[in-house]
Motif scaffolding. Structure first.
Motif, PDB file in Angstrom:
ATOM      1  N   UNK A  70       0.804  -1.224   0.000  1.00 28.56           N
ATOM      2  CA  UNK A  70       0.000   0.000   0.000  1.00 28.56           C
ATOM      3  C   UNK A  70       0.835   1.271   0.000  1.00 28.56           C
ATOM      4  N   UNK A  71       1.983   1.240   0.676  1.00 26.04           N
ATOM      5  CA  UNK A  71       2.744   2.473   0.896  1.00 26.04           C
ATOM      6  C   UNK A  71       4.145   2.461   0.288  1.00 26.04           C
ATOM      7  N   UNK A  72       4.744   1.284   0.212  1.00 27.68           N
ATOM      8  CA  UNK A  72       6.091   1.182  -0.342  1.00 27.68           C
ATOM      9  C   UNK A  72       7.204   1.512   0.627  1.00 27.68           C
ATOM     10  N   UNK A  73       6.850   1.976   1.819  1.00 29.44           N
ATOM     11  CA  UNK A  73       7.860   2.309   2.822  1.00 29.44           C
ATOM     12  C   UNK A  73       7.190   2.416   4.183  1.00 29.44           C
ATOM     13  N   UNK A  74       8.015   2.555   5.230  1.00 29.34           N
ATOM     14  CA  UNK A  74       7.524   2.784   6.582  1.00 29.34           C
ATOM     15  C   UNK A  74       8.456   3.788   7.239  1.00 29.34           C
ATOM     16  N   UNK A  75       7.885   4.826   7.834  1.00 29.44           N
ATOM     17  CA  UNK A  75       8.700   5.871   8.458  1.00 29.44           C
ATOM     18  C   UNK A  75       8.872   5.666   9.960  1.00 29.44           C
ATOM     19  N   UNK A  76       7.809   5.248  10.624  1.00 27.32           N
ATOM     20  CA  UNK A  76       7.838   5.132  12.084  1.00 27.32           C
ATOM     21  C   UNK A  76       7.253   3.786  12.494  1.00 27.32           C
ATOM     22  N   UNK A  77       7.966   3.104  13.359  1.00 26.31           N
ATOM     23  CA  UNK A  77       7.484   1.856  13.946  1.00 26.31           C
ATOM     24  C   UNK A  77       7.453   2.029  15.458  1.00 26.31           C
ATOM     25  N   UNK A  78       6.296   1.808  16.058  1.00 26.31           N
ATOM     26  CA  UNK A  78       6.161   1.890  17.513  1.00 26.31           C
ATOM     27  C   UNK A  78       5.876   0.494  18.058  1.00 26.31           C
ATOM     28  N   UNK A  79       6.834  -0.034  18.820  1.00 28.90           N
ATOM     29  CA  UNK A  79       6.659  -1.326  19.477  1.00 28.90           C
ATOM     30  C   UNK A  79       5.870  -1.097  20.758  1.00 28.90           C
ATOM     31  N   UNK A  80       4.563  -1.265  20.677  1.00 24.40           N
ATOM     32  CA  UNK A  80       3.691  -1.006  21.814  1.00 24.40           C
ATOM     33  C   UNK A  80       3.084  -2.281  22.399  1.00 24.40           C
ATOM     34  N   UNK A  81       2.915  -3.314  21.591  1.00 20.56           N
ATOM     35  CA  UNK A  81       2.287  -4.546  22.069  1.00 20.56           C
ATOM     36  C   UNK A  81       3.075  -5.111  23.246  1.00 20.56           C
ATOM     37  N   UNK A  82       2.361  -5.522  24.281  1.00 19.69           N
ATOM     38  CA  UNK A  82       3.039  -6.084  25.442  1.00 19.69           C
ATOM     39  C   UNK A  82       2.065  -6.769  26.375  1.00 19.69           C
ATOM     40  N   UNK A  83       2.613  -7.599  27.247  1.00 18.09           N
ATOM     41  CA  UNK A  83       1.809  -8.257  28.276  1.00 18.09           C
ATOM     42  C   UNK A  83       2.469  -8.036  29.627  1.00 18.09           C
ATOM     43  N   UNK A  84       1.645  -8.042  30.660  1.00 15.39           N
ATOM     44  CA  UNK A  84       2.127  -7.943  32.033  1.00 15.39           C
ATOM     45  C   UNK A  84       1.566  -9.137  32.792  1.00 15.39           C
TER      46      UNK A  84
END
Length: 227
Positions: A70-84
């Motif tokens: 869809x975009x051909x690139x990615x500028x920002x990746x936020x690693x937010x997924x997590x478990x506690x």
């Protein structure tokens, strides 16, 4: 146009970070394991959705392939997924590290080819001061009394991965952040935390770094954190 992917963005800090980044003009992809919840969150936000389970290689590959198409690139990746996980046994350890640590490797490795096509590639890892040896050994800090062995250990590893990626990929910014203790479903049992709006502002600050922004750091809203 800045293209951003946030993992685990169907609720909590991830959802609110997506909302705030959309407000500043980012094209945001909400990554979520559950299709129904993810699509609902994306529709509410006016964002785009990709099914993304950070514990599943095929899911991660498919999500990044969809963004690439869809975009051909990615500028920002936020690693937010997590478990506690408050349990302390083998299954809980595997679950904690698979999501909070190995998930970072899966998504980063799949995203690197797209990030390299960006003029300002930026990776933000939501870590925690609970993973700081300095904080958990300081009686004046709240982390000193947190009984979260697996969460703390996995966040220590997440921060180290961030620093190692920054060294290995000098053309891409990698920073780990402590967004602040936040009232989400993860912290509900403790009855603590501030609003997601406040904490998401920290995420957004780091997700919108300029080309000359720092890399290889571990920060909270006051500055660099001790390790």
């Amino acid at each position: 146009m800045t293209v951003t992917l946030i993992t685990g963005a169907n609720k909590g800090i991830g959802f609110e970070s997506a909302r705030q980044l959309l407000e500043v003009g980012h094209t945001v992809y909400v990554g979520a394991r559950d299709i129904e919840r993810g699509e609902r969150a994306a529709a509410t936000l006016g964002a785009r959705f990709v099914q993304l389970d950070v514990t599943d290689d095929a899911s991660v590959s498919s999500a990044l392939a969809a963004i690439n198409a869809a975009e051909g690139h990615l500028d920002v990746l936020v690693h937010n997924a997590g478990v506690l996980d408050t349990a302390l046994d083998g299954p809980a350890a595997l679950r904690s590290f698979d999501t909070n640590v190995v998930g970072i490797v899966r998504v980063t490795e799949a995203a690197l080819p797209l990030l390299r096509r960006s003029s300002n590639p930026n990776v933000v890892t939501i870590s925690s001061s609970a993973g700081s040896f300095w904080a958990v050994n300081n009686p004046e800090r709240p982390e000193f009394r947190l009984p979260l062995a697996l969460y703390s250990a996995s966040k220590t590893a997440a921060t180290m991965l961030t620093v190692q990626y920054a060294k290995a990929q000098p053309g891409i910014k990698f920073n780990a952040i402590e967004p602040g203790t936040t009232a989400t479903d993860m912290t509900a049992a403790f009855g603590i935390g501030r609003s997601v709006e406040e904490s998401a502002r920290i995420v957004v600050r780091w997700a919108t770094l300029g080309v000359d922004g720092p890399t290889g750091t571990f920060q909270d809203e006051a500055g660099e954190l001790g390790w």
